[in-house]
Design an enzyme around this catalytic site. Structure first.
Site, PDB file in Angstrom:
ATOM      1  CG  ASN A 186      18.429   2.423   9.926  1.00 20.39           C
ATOM      2  OD1 ASN A 186      18.534   2.916  11.044  1.00 20.39           O
ATOM      3  ND2 ASN A 186      19.365   2.586   8.994  1.00 20.39           N
ATOM      4  CD  GLU A 187      20.441   6.099   8.632  1.00 24.00           C
ATOM      5  OE1 GLU A 187      20.749   5.981   7.433  1.00 24.00           O
ATOM      6  OE2 GLU A 187      21.282   6.242   9.540  1.00 24.00           O
ATOM      7  CG  ASN A 188      12.370   3.770   6.896  1.00 22.16           C
ATOM      8  OD1 ASN A 188      12.383   3.356   8.045  1.00 22.16           O
ATOM      9  ND2 ASN A 188      12.642   2.988   5.861  1.00 22.16           N
ATOM     10  NE  ARG A 217      21.265   5.588   4.959  1.00 23.92           N
ATOM     11  CZ  ARG A 217      22.560   5.823   4.976  1.00 23.92           C
ATOM     12  NH1 ARG A 217      23.270   5.728   3.870  1.00 23.92           N
ATOM     13  NH2 ARG A 217      23.169   6.179   6.101  1.00 23.92           N
TER      14      ARG A 217
END
Length: 813
Positions: A426-428, A390
């Site tokens: 992850n969830e970039n 994130r």
């Protein structure tokens, strides 16, 4: 390739730190005799200056602790606080006894968060940025200098060691503070003291490979040395042993120069035993280096296995299709946060294997070597990832940390046969650490990481989860689906997965499931989730209002899981899926959950207490016969006197007979496609008051499960008061239970108001555990809430409170 790795390792030597120390005999865990201060100090002199009793130097007051230790063991789930993010100090005195004359003394940190500085007396000997990779610092020269100084006399031959850890918020670090997990502080993995001779093995790279028919293997072994004394001649002996400990190959290299990278072995092995998830056969490579009369042996385990992701198709292990039956793990546990002991890690991983897991995504950071060793031993394939999670992309320091942590993860865990995927992020696609969010910058760093990963390891795959505009960069991609929780209805699962699979070359579905408040059950569940109730992963507290008055119930989640598992059996193109997560874990972004600051999607609670969903997985994924009646944590069911109630039994046996109060309700055969409970369900009438259910499974051995509960037919009104009771448990522990009742004293079995506990007296609440019975503020589960009290041999008064409900008190002793 090996030159690149050698240069990376040697560059670390220059900085004073290097990768993990291979397994060796002179490695000592430093667990005892530590003191801790959760704040900063004025300077390092404060930690080592002479202290006179009653003088100001006695302040501040330090706390005695053991390692591993986490700053946030309790405050991460304190319902009334933000968890502490800042500096903290540890200090101890080392008694050193190096068996090697002129040898080296190294501190090996298996993980410390998030920035760490190390001091011997007043000399800073090393620093590290990153909370999850292993790193080392050589303290030899600083120790020798201190012992030669006049200051050493007042320490009586002991070495003062001080360590500063810091988890202060920093947008130019990974992971982001927007992440759905805590960025813990402390020495929360083991810290080891390692004695090394003048020349030692710094790293081993073991490269096993198989031919196309899996009948012949090749094995290459190379390594680097730690040789700060610049010794120019050494003897190296290499031994490869099979799983029985028998030598299958040996080689001696005489008069080598122990500098740089050395090719030690390149052999063929006929008919190698294969590592797989059912029979995880491990070989051992031992390398002994002898120089100047000193000898050191390092060992690493490895395995022969072959894997492949078929384009638009399934996953293959050793030439056969394997459905990846996975879950996830966060480094988090009740009462200790990230500071789990090896015994706790072993228990956790064995519970996963007993549930039928053959694959795990270690989210969202490099994890302890102990976990990787357990995956090797138990037969659990691994997706391990760096903590780029994130927030966007920061400056060059930020990017450099991402590359460094990827390098460390791959070089430190390269030899583990369980690892098949290196995760890059992850969830970039989640913005907001910086004013600008540029997709091209995300793609640029992702491309660099992907290239670096393949340079370091040409065999394994790269992957990310949830960043569609980078899905073409990596080898394997997982979108966000969450059928029946954040999106859509769970009966859409197969269709949604097929649509996503068609978009990429290699599809693997990680993260699915939903929250359940352990011990909350419901009599009436909607067959599917209503459309439009919540959409998108950004709905962090997704309400999941599938029940009129029973959201976050275990009753709904078992059906969601049941549907997914039955569908996965009919998806021949599916590589696999990984449920999110195995265990409930703490998170700073969920303060309003039923257990505040907890992500409650786990199949076990934060203290390993199994939820009902654990047994659903077992019924699909395991071969050892099992049978489990749903509702062991459901003491009171409710309904009309003649109303039929659903009873679910989860079993992997061919058939089950159900008895209600001694009367057979018939035998049902198991059919995995007969939803729910694979056909092992009955609609039965229950007697008012106590009822007993018994399920008897067919098979070679008698197997049965039994539970008792009360059936309430009285209707209730609004919550009015508490009925509070106490029950003695183990020595010195009393459990207090508060049952919400209406103005007529009838139990309010669907109540989910927040209940708070307080205490006065000799005892203390066992609180801040992050469990349904270990929080002083918790949502009621079917109108009841519990907490335990440690009486400490005295008497206490416990208060129970809720909005618009009369406060109640109970005395415990």
């Amino acid at each position: 390739m090996r030159r690149i790795i050698a240069l990376l390792v040697m560059s670390c030597f220059v900085a004073g730190t290097f990768a993990k120390v291979p397994v060796t005999g002179n490695k000592i865990r430093l667990t005892d005799n530590w003191e801790f201060l959760r704040q900063d100090v004025g300077n390092i002199w404060e930690l080592v200056r002479p202290i006179k009793k009653g003088q100001p130097e006695e302040q501040p007051i330090w706390t005695k602790v053991t390692l591993p230790h986490c700053f946030n063991a309790e405050d991460a789930v304190d319902p009334d606080l933000n968890y502490y993010q800042g500096p903290g100090w540890y200090k101890t005195r080392l008694k050193l006894d190096n068996p090697y004359p002129d040898g080296r003394m190294v501190l090996e940190f298996e993980g410390a968060g998030q920035k760490t500085d190390v001091y011997v007396y007043m000399t800073k000997v090393g620093s590290h940025v990153g909370g999850y990779d292993s790193w080392n610092v050589d303290i030899t020269d600083a120790v020798r200098a201190f012992l030669a100084s006049k200051d050493a006399e007042r320490f009586g031959g002991e070495i003062p060691l001080s360590i500063r850890c810091d988890n202060t918020r920093d947008a130019e670090m990974i992971p982001s503070d927007l992440s759905d997990f805590n960025l813990y502080g402390g020495i929360y993995r083991y810290l080891n003291l390692v004695y090394l001779p003048e020349v030692s093995v710094a790293s081993l790279r073991i490269e096993p490979a198989l031919d196309a028919k899996l009948k012949k293997g090749t094995l290459k072994v190379s390594g680097t040395f730690y040789n700060p004394a610049d010794v120019r001649e050494a003897l190296v002996e290499v031994t490869v042993k099979n799983a029985k400990g028998e030598a299958v190959s040996t080689r001696t290299l005489d008069k080598i120069t122990p500098l740089g990278d050395l090719d030690m072995l390149d052999i063929q092995i006929d008919k190698p035993q294969l590592w797989d998830v059912d029979h995880p056969v491990l070989y051992t490579c031992e390398v002994t280096v002898t120089a100047n009369g000193q000898k050191m042996t390092a060992s690493e385990r490895f395995g022969f296995r072959s894997f492949e992701f078929i384009d638009k198709g399934p996953f293959m292990l050793n030439g056969k299709r394997l459905l990846l039956r996975g879950t996830h793990r966060h480094e988090d546990h009740a009462g200790v946060a990230a500071a789990m002991t090896e015994e706790q890690m072993i228990q956790e991983m064995k519970m996963m294997k007993e549930m039928g897991v053959n694959f795990i995504r270690l989210g969202h950071y490099q994890q302890s070597e102990i976990i990787l060793n357990l995956c090797d031993e138990l037969g659990i394939l691994v997706w391990e990832e760096i903590p780029w999670c994130r927030g966007g992309v920061g400056n060059e320091t930020y990017r450099g940390q991402a590359k460094r942590m990827l390098t460390n993860m791959i070089t430190q865990h390269y030899n583990h046969p369980s690892v098949i995927i290196w995760g890059l992020g992850n969830e970039n696609d989640w913005p907001n650490d910086f004013p600008e969010f540029e997709q091209r910058e995300i793609r640029s760093l992702m491309s660099e990481l992907n290239t670096l990963a393949h340079h370091l390891d040409a065999e394994r795959k790269t992957a990310i989860r949830r960043c569609a505009f980078c899905s073409d960069i990596v080898d394997v991609y997982s979108p966000s689906i969450w059928a029946g929780w954040y999106r859509g209805v769970y009966t859409d699962y197969q269709q949604m997965s097929k649509e996503e699979m068609e978009k990429v070359k290699h599809f693997l579905h990680v993260e699915w499931g939903g929250d359940s408040h352990a011990g909350r059950h419901a009599e009436a569940t909607a067959p599917i989730r209503k459309k439009g109730e919540s959409d998108g992963d950004a709905a962090l507290n997704g309400s999941a209002l599938v029940l009129k008055k029973g959201d976050w119930s275990e009753s709904y989640i078992v059906k969601l899981i049941d549907w997914h598992l039955k569908e996965q059996e009919n998806m021949p193109w599916l590589t696999g899926a990984a449920y999110w997560p195995f265990k409930d874990f703490s998170t700073p972004v969920r303060p309003d959950n039923p257990v505040p600051y907890m992500n409650q999607k786990g199949v076990v609670e934060r203290d390993f207490t199994k939820k009902e969903s654990y047994y659903v997985f077992q019924s699909y994924w395991t071969e050892k016969p099992m049978v489990h009646i749903y509702g062991h944590g459901w003491p009171v069911r409710w309904g009309d006197a003649d109303e039929e109630k659903e009873v679910l039994v989860y079993s992997n046996c061919p058939s089950v007979e159900l008895f209600v109060n001694g009367q057979s309700q018939g035998i049902h055969k198991r059919n995995s496609q007969d939803f729910p409970a694979a056909g092992l369900r009955w609609n039965v009438k229950l007697a008012k008051g106590q009822n007993t259910l018994r399920a008897v499974a067919a098979g070679k051995e008698a197997l049965a499960d039994e539970l008792s509960f009360e059936y309430q037919t009285e209707k209730w009104g609004k919550e009015h008061a508490f009925r509070v009771t106490s029950t003695p448990k183990e020595d010195g522990i009393v459990e207090v239970e508060a049952q919400l009742v209406d103005s007529n004293g009838i139990r309010c079995l669907d109540s989910r108001v927040f209940v708070s506990f307080d205490i006065a007296g000799d005892g203390e609440l066992i609180q801040n555990q992050g469990t349904a019975t270990g929080s002083r503020k918790v949502q009621a589960r079917n109108g009841r809430a519990q907490i335990r009290v440690r009486t400490q041999g005295g008497t206490s008064c416990v208060a129970v409170k809720a909005d618009k409900v009369q406060t109640s008190f109970i005395t415990v002793q």
